[in-house]
Every structure is written in structure tokens, then in C-alpha cells.
Design an enzyme around this catalytic site. Structure first.
Site, PDB file in Angstrom:
ATOM      1  N   HIS A 127      25.583 -51.608  29.465  1.00 15.04           N
ATOM      2  CA  HIS A 127      27.219 -52.719  29.330  1.00 15.04           C
ATOM      3  C   HIS A 127      27.806 -52.348  31.108  1.00 15.04           C
ATOM      4  CE1 HIS A 127      27.326 -51.559  24.688  1.00 15.04           C
ATOM      5  NE2 HIS A 127      26.827 -52.703  25.419  1.00 15.04           N
ATOM      6  N   TYR A 179      37.754 -49.561  22.599  1.00 16.27           N
ATOM      7  CA  TYR A 179      38.080 -48.038  22.439  1.00 16.27           C
ATOM      8  C   TYR A 179      39.649 -47.972  22.391  1.00 16.27           C
ATOM      9  CZ  TYR A 179      34.180 -45.550  25.467  1.00 16.27           C
ATOM     10  OH  TYR A 179      33.014 -44.283  25.314  1.00 16.27           O
ATOM     11  N   PRO A 225      34.695 -36.601  22.833  1.00 16.04           N
ATOM     12  CA  PRO A 225      33.359 -37.201  22.827  1.00 16.04           C
ATOM     13  C   PRO A 225      34.526 -38.824  23.457  1.00 16.04           C
ATOM     14  CG  PRO A 225      33.997 -37.099  20.861  1.00 16.04           C
ATOM     15  CD  PRO A 225      34.549 -36.245  21.684  1.00 16.04           C
ATOM     16  N   LYS A 246      30.838 -38.031  27.617  1.00 15.58           N
ATOM     17  CA  LYS A 246      30.405 -37.190  29.028  1.00 15.58           C
ATOM     18  C   LYS A 246      29.691 -35.996  28.757  1.00 15.58           C
ATOM     19  CE  LYS A 246      32.649 -39.599  31.800  1.00 15.58           C
ATOM     20  NZ  LYS A 246      32.079 -40.385  32.289  1.00 15.58           N
ATOM     21  N   TYR A 305      34.491 -43.432  34.105  1.00 13.53           N
ATOM     22  CA  TYR A 305      33.217 -44.124  32.570  1.00 13.53           C
ATOM     23  C   TYR A 305      31.990 -44.393  33.324  1.00 13.53           C
ATOM     24  CZ  TYR A 305      32.232 -45.908  27.973  1.00 13.53           C
ATOM     25  OH  TYR A 305      31.902 -45.896  26.682  1.00 13.53           O
TER      26      TYR A 305
HETATM   27  P1  RFL Z   1      22.579 -29.172  22.127  1.00 14.22           P
HETATM   28  O1  RFL Z   1      22.624 -30.771  22.014  1.00 14.22           O
HETATM   29  O2  RFL Z   1      23.465 -28.356  21.458  1.00 14.22           O
HETATM   30  O3  RFL Z   1      21.421 -28.419  21.747  1.00 14.22           O
HETATM   31  C1  RFL Z   1      20.936 -27.227  21.870  1.00 14.22           C
HETATM   32  C2  RFL Z   1      19.906 -26.968  21.419  1.00 14.22           C
HETATM   33  O4  RFL Z   1      19.969 -25.383  21.364  1.00 14.22           O
HETATM   34  C3  RFL Z   1      19.413 -25.071  19.930  1.00 14.22           C
HETATM   35  N1  RFL Z   1      20.045 -23.272  19.809  1.00 14.22           N
HETATM   36  C4  RFL Z   1      19.071 -22.234  20.291  1.00 14.22           C
HETATM   37  N2  RFL Z   1      17.608 -22.585  20.467  1.00 14.22           N
HETATM   38  C5  RFL Z   1      17.284 -20.910  20.602  1.00 14.22           C
HETATM   39  N3  RFL Z   1      18.005 -19.579  20.019  1.00 14.22           N
HETATM   40  C6  RFL Z   1      19.121 -19.327  19.681  1.00 14.22           C
HETATM   41  N4  RFL Z   1      20.629 -18.817  19.599  1.00 14.22           N
HETATM   42  C7  RFL Z   1      19.687 -20.983  19.346  1.00 14.22           C
HETATM   43  N5  RFL Z   1      21.198 -22.055  19.324  1.00 14.22           N
HETATM   44  C8  RFL Z   1      20.933 -22.733  19.126  1.00 14.22           C
HETATM   45  C9  RFL Z   1      19.720 -25.858  18.800  1.00 14.22           C
HETATM   46  O5  RFL Z   1      19.269 -25.579  18.074  1.00 14.22           O
HETATM   47  C10 RFL Z   1      19.293 -26.801  20.127  1.00 14.22           C
HETATM   48  O6  RFL Z   1      18.703 -28.367  20.168  1.00 14.22           O
HETATM   49  O7  RFL Z   1      22.982 -28.714  23.260  1.00 14.22           O
HETATM   50  P2  RFL Z   1      22.939 -29.642  25.028  1.00 14.22           P
HETATM   51  O8  RFL Z   1      21.336 -29.334  25.372  1.00 14.22           O
HETATM   52  O9  RFL Z   1      23.417 -28.877  25.654  1.00 14.22           O
HETATM   53  O10 RFL Z   1      23.369 -31.112  24.818  1.00 14.22           O
HETATM   54  C11 RFL Z   1      24.525 -31.565  24.518  1.00 14.22           C
HETATM   55  C12 RFL Z   1      24.940 -32.242  24.180  1.00 14.22           C
HETATM   56  O11 RFL Z   1      23.825 -32.700  22.496  1.00 14.22           O
HETATM   57  C13 RFL Z   1      25.481 -32.947  23.566  1.00 14.22           C
HETATM   58  O12 RFL Z   1      26.322 -32.840  24.930  1.00 14.22           O
HETATM   59  C14 RFL Z   1      26.730 -34.752  23.337  1.00 14.22           C
HETATM   60  O13 RFL Z   1      25.663 -34.383  21.820  1.00 14.22           O
HETATM   61  C15 RFL Z   1      27.974 -34.776  23.482  1.00 14.22           C
HETATM   62  N6  RFL Z   1      28.328 -36.414  22.548  1.00 14.22           N
HETATM   63  C16 RFL Z   1      27.727 -37.134  23.736  1.00 14.22           C
HETATM   64  N7  RFL Z   1      27.789 -36.884  25.029  1.00 14.22           N
HETATM   65  C17 RFL Z   1      27.641 -38.205  25.802  1.00 14.22           C
HETATM   66  O14 RFL Z   1      27.193 -37.685  26.839  1.00 14.22           O
HETATM   67  N8  RFL Z   1      27.965 -39.272  25.395  1.00 14.22           N
HETATM   68  C18 RFL Z   1      28.292 -39.506  24.354  1.00 14.22           C
HETATM   69  O15 RFL Z   1      28.555 -40.452  23.893  1.00 14.22           O
HETATM   70  C19 RFL Z   1      28.728 -38.459  23.141  1.00 14.22           C
HETATM   71  N9  RFL Z   1      29.429 -39.102  21.752  1.00 14.22           N
HETATM   72  C20 RFL Z   1      28.753 -36.587  21.144  1.00 14.22           C
HETATM   73  C21 RFL Z   1      28.738 -37.904  21.247  1.00 14.22           C
HETATM   74  C22 RFL Z   1      28.667 -35.393  20.487  1.00 14.22           C
HETATM   75  C23 RFL Z   1      29.446 -35.976  19.234  1.00 14.22           C
HETATM   76  N10 RFL Z   1      29.045 -34.559  18.625  1.00 14.22           N
HETATM   77  C24 RFL Z   1      29.080 -34.459  16.735  1.00 14.22           C
HETATM   78  C25 RFL Z   1      29.469 -33.061  18.758  1.00 14.22           C
HETATM   79  C26 RFL Z   1      29.673 -38.358  19.614  1.00 14.22           C
HETATM   80  C27 RFL Z   1      29.546 -36.914  18.674  1.00 14.22           C
HETATM   81  C28 RFL Z   1      30.006 -37.425  17.932  1.00 14.22           C
HETATM   82  C1  PHB Z   2      28.717 -43.135  20.159  1.00 13.52           C
HETATM   83  O1  PHB Z   2      27.820 -44.287  20.185  1.00 13.52           O
HETATM   84  O2  PHB Z   2      28.180 -42.467  19.523  1.00 13.52           O
HETATM   85  C2  PHB Z   2      29.684 -43.464  21.644  1.00 13.52           C
HETATM   86  C3  PHB Z   2      30.330 -43.818  22.367  1.00 13.52           C
HETATM   87  C4  PHB Z   2      31.351 -43.501  23.355  1.00 13.52           C
HETATM   88  C5  PHB Z   2      31.463 -42.692  23.189  1.00 13.52           C
HETATM   89  C6  PHB Z   2      31.143 -41.614  21.813  1.00 13.52           C
HETATM   90  C7  PHB Z   2      30.739 -41.865  21.223  1.00 13.52           C
HETATM   91  O3  PHB Z   2      33.153 -42.309  24.067  1.00 13.52           O
END
Ligand code: RFL
Ligand code: PHB
Length: 391
Positions: free
Chosen positions: A72, A201, A293, A297, A385
Site C-alpha cells: 500500500h 480510517y 491498534p 504498531k 505510519y
Molecule cells: P503475543 O502475540 O501475545 O505472543 C505471546 C506468546 O506467548 C505465549 N505465552 C506464554 N508462553 C509460555 N509461558 C507463559 N506463561 C506464556 N504466556 C503467554 C502466548 O501463548 C503467545 O503465543 O506477543 P508478541 O509476540 O509480543 O506479539 C505482539 C503482537 O501479537 C501484537 O502486538 C499485535 O497483534 C498487535 N496488533 C497489531 N499490530 C500491528 O503491528 N499491526 C496491526 O495492524 C495490528 N492490529 C493488533 C491489531 C492486535 C489486536 N488485538 C486483538 C489485540 C489488531 C487487533 C484487533
Molecule cells: C487490520 O487489518 O487488522 C488492521 C489494520 C490497521 C490497523 C489495525 C488493524 O490500524
């Protein structure tokens, strides 16, 4: 059992670090509480910064991303239905983002783990970190009824916000900073073509909405909702109606409706815990910080943390220098706080706050009108961004 680096958690932070260390010839074992299906099944991030794209390519894991990911060059903002585009690439001298879901990133990382000798122990119960202050840290857990112990030089706490690593650091050492937002995001996945080829957005009087995607045939949409709302109260029909209203007449008319196959509510939070190191424990990713989110980031910060931590550990083992390890927390936090600021600002600009009044809303609308006409304001949004450089 013994290794050099014990990695807690097989999410994006843990697995990216494991691949980085493997490539550098540093021994590591990943200990994960759940199974692969669970970790890979979580529908989360969708947008990768250039830094994260480069990391996947450097690791030699970028082939499917380059083939299937969507580059994008811009993003769109709607203010009460009026759309304008931010040409990120033109405003930043050529930077872009990649739409490639976290689930796909995880699949690529897991698929390559075994062939490359990246060791992952799944289904580890009661994971505990010991002696992180001393010179001989170790990790214990239970699996299939048996107790296990892993001795190591360092522990990387990559176990997310609810993990055990941060909780092992004595409370009087940690400083935490937090902002909990009075709303959440209701997210939907549906196999329908996206309403636009880029993201939208939208700040609307009824609340925020976001049009995103996973592929040309799969849409990811979000709407701001109350924290007390229940998924059962949101039929697909109600969701589509509300989404179309909030995206405004132009984008709303282009929304293709269809049956959703995933629907969930996520709360929004800003959180930082300092420092990101205690003794021989190093935190990375959501274990140390959370962003709302809105700025996309979270996963990208996990990637930039582990690039820095991977460099520091490699420097320790290959060059015998501790400079990188000693500087890790300050270096990572400098980037984290800038992303926290951006995510907080973009959330504040685009969401409806129940406790704020008509004046605050006018300020949002005025700032968006300013941004529409100001190249300087657009550059500020665009450079954040696409992701600030790693320094
Ligand atoms: P995670 O992904 O939470 O992984 C942690 C892992 O550790 C395990 N765990 C354990 N293992 C052993 N012993 C324990 N006691 C443990 N406790 C937990 C868990 O099972 C898991 O497998 O952390 P990590 O690796 O730091 O990654 C972070 C990302 O997953 C998170 O920041 C993103 O998903 C956030 N996020 C987004 N980030 C972006 O860069 N771009 C996006 O567009 C974006 N959109 C989002 C998002 C997060 C969302 N939610 C649901 C919070 C959109 C949403 C809706
Ligand atoms: C997504 O596609 O899940 C998404 C995209 C942009 C955001 C957050 C989540 O800022």
C-alpha cells in the site's frame, strides 16, 4: 537441558528472535504455553512496516509475503464521511506498508522452524523463570505430567501482555505507564472484496470505523464499541449497517456484505513497562508494551525490539561485547515511546470519547480538516505510519 537463550513465548516476538538467533549461530529454545494452532489462529495485526518486511526478507522468509502481500502506497481518512487520501509513498520519499496478516507471518515462521532447526516446545504448563538476578538463570515447566528444566545464559521474555516474564521482575524495579481507553474495537472478517484497495480510517459522530483487508477477496472491518457490549448483540446485519453509516456514503456504498466468520471485541490500551531488562531477563514485544491498534504498531514494535535484542545477543556471543545488551532497554524504549505517542494521538484523533464534549469533537474535526489541506500534517502522519527508522 541447556541452551544459550531461553525464549518464553512463540508469538511474533519469540519466533522472529528464534529465527534471528538461529541464523547467527546462537543456540535458543522457545517455550510456548499453547499449541501451534492456537498461536497461528489468532486474528490480529494486518499491516507490516518496512522494518518488519525487511526482517522477513533478511530471514529468507519473505517469499510468500512478496507474492501474496498487498503493497500500500497510501491510506485514507474519512471525517464524517468525507474522504481524503494520504499518499504515504510520495510524502516519505518512497516508503510503503505491506498488508499481510499476522496469521500468515506466523505460518511462515512456524513452517520454517523445523527445517531450520528452530526448537519450540509447545504446551508447556506452569512456566517459571528462576534466578534472573544471578549468573545461572533457568526456566522450569510441566509437560505431559513431567517436570522440565532448561538452564541458560539469558532469558528473552516474549510472552505477551499476560505472560509470566514481566511478572517475574520485582515490582519495586518496574515503572509502568498506562492509559485504558473507554471503548473497544469490534472486528469482523468476511470473505467479501474490500470496499477500497487501501485502508480507510474513519472518524464519525457515531464512533470510529476502519476498513482493512487480508486479500482482494477477504475484508477485515472494525468499529469502535462500548466495553460492555456483547458479541451476541451484533448480528452481521447490524454490524454492516453501522459500518456503512460510519464509513460515510461514498465508501459505505462500496461495502460488499456477506457472512462473517470471525467476530470479536478487543479492548484498547496504551502500556509501557520500564526498564525492558532486569538482570539476565530481556523483555520484547507485548510483554513490555501495548499500543492501541489504531496505528498498526504492535507487531511492528515486537519486530523492532527483537532486531535490537538479536543484535545485542549476537554481539555478546560472537564479539564478546556486552555493549548491545547493556544498551538494549534504552534503545528499544526510545522507539517504543515514539510509537506509543503516535498510536495514542491517532486514537485520540479518530475515536469518539464518551467523557468528552462538543468542543473536543470540534477539535478533532478541525485537525482533520487541517490535515486534509496541509502537506506538513500529512508528512507527520505518513512518516509515523510507515514506521520510524531504527536507530
Ligand atoms: P503475543 O502475540 O501475545 O505472543 C505471546 C506468546 O506467548 C505465549 N505465552 C506464554 N508462553 C509460555 N509461558 C507463559 N506463561 C506464556 N504466556 C503467554 C502466548 O501463548 C503467545 O503465543 O506477543 P508478541 O509476540 O509480543 O506479539 C505482539 C503482537 O501479537 C501484537 O502486538 C499485535 O497483534 C498487535 N496488533 C497489531 N499490530 C500491528 O503491528 N499491526 C496491526 O495492524 C495490528 N492490529 C493488533 C491489531 C492486535 C489486536 N488485538 C486483538 C489485540 C489488531 C487487533 C484487533
Ligand atoms: C487490520 O487489518 O487488522 C488492521 C489494520 C490497521 C490497523 C489495525 C488493524 O490500524
Amino acid at each position: 537441558m541447556r541452551t544459550q537463550v531461553a525464549i518464553i513465548g512463540a508469538g511474533p516476538a519469540g519466533l522472529l528472535l528464534a529465527h534471528l538467533l538461529r541464523r547467527a549461530g546462537v543456540e535458543a529454545v522457545v517455550i510456548e504455553r499453547r499449541d501451534r494452532e492456537y498461536v497461528e489462529g489468532r486474528v490480529r495485526a494486518g499491516v507490516l512496516e518496512q522494518v518488519t518486511v525487511d526482517l522477513m526478507n533478511t530471514l529468507g522468509l519473505g517469499e510468500r509475503m512478496r507474492a501474496e502481500g498487498l503493497v500500500h502506497t497510501g491510506t485514507n481518512i474519512a471525517s464524517d464521511g468525507d474522504l481524503f487520501r494520504i499518499d504515504m509513498s510520495e510524502l516519505t520519499g518512497g516508503s510503503t506498508v505491506m498488508v499481510y496478516g499476522q496469521q500468515e507471518v506466523m505460518k511462515d515462521l512456524f513452517d520454517a522452524a523445523e527445517p531450520r532447526g528452530v526448537r519450540i516446545i509447545f504446551d508447556a504448563e506452569d512456566v517459571a523463570l528462576h534466578d534472573i538476578d544471578g549468573s545461572k538463570p533457568y526456566v522450569t515447566w510441566r509437560k505431559d505430567g513431567a517436570e522440565h528444566r532448561l538452564d541458560c545464559d539469558f532469558i528473552a521474555g516474549c510472552d505477551g501482555y499476560h505472560g509470566v516474564s514481566r511478572a517475574t521482575i520485582p515490582a519495586d524495579v518496574l515503572k509502568t505507564f498506562e492509559r485504558v481507553y473507554p471503548f473497544g474495537w469490534l472486528g469482523v472478517l468476511a470473505d467479501v472484496p474490500p470496499c477500497d484497495h487501501e485502508l480507510i480510517y474513519s472518524n464519525h459522530e457515531r464512533g470510529f470505523a476502519l476498513a482493512s483487508m487480508r486479500s482482494p477477496t477477504r475484508s477485515r472491518y472494525y468499529i469502535q464499541c462500548g466495553l460492555d457490549e456483547r458479541i451476541e448483540d451484533w448480528s452481521d446485519e447490524r454490524f454492516w449497517d453501522e459500518l456503512c453509516l460510519r464509513l460515510g456514503p461514498e465508501a459505505g456504498a462500496r461495502v460488499t456484505r456477506g457472512a462473517s466468520f470471525e467476530k470479536s471485541i478487543a479492548p484498547l490500551r496504551s502500556f509501557v513497562s520500564e526498564p525492558m531488562r532486569h538482570g539476565r531477563l530481556f523483555l520484547a514485544g507485548d510483554a513490555a508494551h501495548i499500543v492501541p491498534p489504531t496505528g498498526a504498531k504492535g507487531l511492528n514494535l515486537a519486530a523492532s525490539d527483537v532486531i535490537m535484542l538479536g543484535e545485542a545477543l549476537t554481539e555478546h556471543y560472537l564479539e564478546g561485547s556486552n555493549a548491545g545488551l547493556d544498551g538494549y532497554s534504552a534503545r528499544a524504549l526510545a522507539r517504543v515511546w515514539k510509537a506509543e505517542r503516535f498510536s495514542w494521538w491517532f486514537t485520540s484523533l479518530t475515536h469518539r470519547f464518551p467523557d468528552r464534549d462538543g468542543f473536543d469533537r470540534k477539535m478533532q474535526v478541525a485537525e482533520l480538516a487541517y490535515m486534509r489541506g496541509s502537506r506538513a500534517a500529512q508528512v507527520t502522519l505518513a512518516e509515523n505510519y510507515v514506521g520510524l527508522p531504527l536507530v
